[in-house]
Write a protein that holds these residues in place. Structure first.
Motif, PDB file in Angstrom:
ATOM      1  N   ASN A  38       0.828  -1.203   0.000  1.00 50.51           N
ATOM      2  CA  ASN A  38       0.000   0.000   0.000  1.00 50.51           C
ATOM      3  C   ASN A  38       0.865   1.257   0.000  1.00 50.51           C
ATOM      4  O   ASN A  38       0.500   2.256  -0.627  1.00 50.51           O
ATOM      5  CB  ASN A  38      -0.940   0.008   1.204  1.00 50.51           C
ATOM      6  CG  ASN A  38      -2.075  -0.980   1.041  1.00 50.51           C
ATOM      7  OD1 ASN A  38      -2.442  -1.329  -0.078  1.00 50.51           O
ATOM      8  ND2 ASN A  38      -2.616  -1.450   2.150  1.00 50.51           N
ATOM      9  N   LEU A  39       1.993   1.220   0.702  1.00 45.78           N
ATOM     10  CA  LEU A  39       2.900   2.368   0.728  1.00 45.78           C
ATOM     11  C   LEU A  39       3.459   2.651  -0.660  1.00 45.78           C
ATOM     12  O   LEU A  39       3.532   3.803  -1.087  1.00 45.78           O
ATOM     13  CB  LEU A  39       4.041   2.116   1.725  1.00 45.78           C
ATOM     14  CG  LEU A  39       5.068   3.237   1.858  1.00 45.78           C
ATOM     15  CD1 LEU A  39       4.399   4.505   2.373  1.00 45.78           C
ATOM     16  CD2 LEU A  39       6.200   2.802   2.756  1.00 45.78           C
ATOM     17  N   LEU A  91       2.892   6.068  -2.800  1.00 47.52           N
ATOM     18  CA  LEU A  91       4.022   6.848  -3.322  1.00 47.52           C
ATOM     19  C   LEU A  91       3.954   7.004  -4.836  1.00 47.52           C
ATOM     20  O   LEU A  91       4.201   8.092  -5.371  1.00 47.52           O
ATOM     21  CB  LEU A  91       5.348   6.200  -2.914  1.00 47.52           C
ATOM     22  CG  LEU A  91       5.732   6.323  -1.451  1.00 47.52           C
ATOM     23  CD1 LEU A  91       7.001   5.554  -1.167  1.00 47.52           C
ATOM     24  CD2 LEU A  91       5.880   7.790  -1.061  1.00 47.52           C
ATOM     25  N   ILE A  92       3.598   5.950  -5.538  1.00 45.93           N
ATOM     26  CA  ILE A  92       3.462   6.027  -6.992  1.00 45.93           C
ATOM     27  C   ILE A  92       2.322   6.972  -7.363  1.00 45.93           C
ATOM     28  O   ILE A  92       2.452   7.778  -8.293  1.00 45.93           O
ATOM     29  CB  ILE A  92       3.250   4.627  -7.591  1.00 45.93           C
ATOM     30  CG1 ILE A  92       4.555   3.832  -7.487  1.00 45.93           C
ATOM     31  CG2 ILE A  92       2.795   4.707  -9.042  1.00 45.93           C
ATOM     32  CD1 ILE A  92       4.433   2.380  -7.890  1.00 45.93           C
TER      33      ILE A  92
END
Length: 86
Positions: free
Chosen positions: A3-4, A8-9
């Motif tokens: 999920n991080l 970030l993307i």
């Protein structure tokens, strides 16, 4: 962790889109390109730059593919196959 990465993307994509939007909004002056006596249509500066970028993104990989193909063919001609003895 997954999920991080997605967050970030997503943030990077949004920042890129905001940068492109700001570029387009700041470069709205219309110009006409003159090339060997041929005058192009009146287009905003940002559109011409983005078109040049897209054309370059198409031509670059095509040239790389052509160079790889030529090298591959030239390697085949350099490699000699041993003749079969009878």
């Amino acid at each position: 962790m997954r999920n991080l990465k997605r967050i970030l993307i997503s943030i990077l994509i949004l920042l890129l889109l905001l940068g492109v939007l700001a570029f387009v909004l700041e470069n709205q002056q219309s110009i006409s390109l003159l090339f060997f006596g041929w005058a192009g249509p009146q287009l905003p500066v940002s559109m011409l730059i983005i078109l040049a970028l897209l054309i370059g993104m198409l031509i670059g990989p095509l040239l790389a593919w052509a160079v790889r193909r030529v090298r591959k063919v030239s390697r085949k001609h350099l490699i000699r196959t041993p003749e079969i003895e009878r």
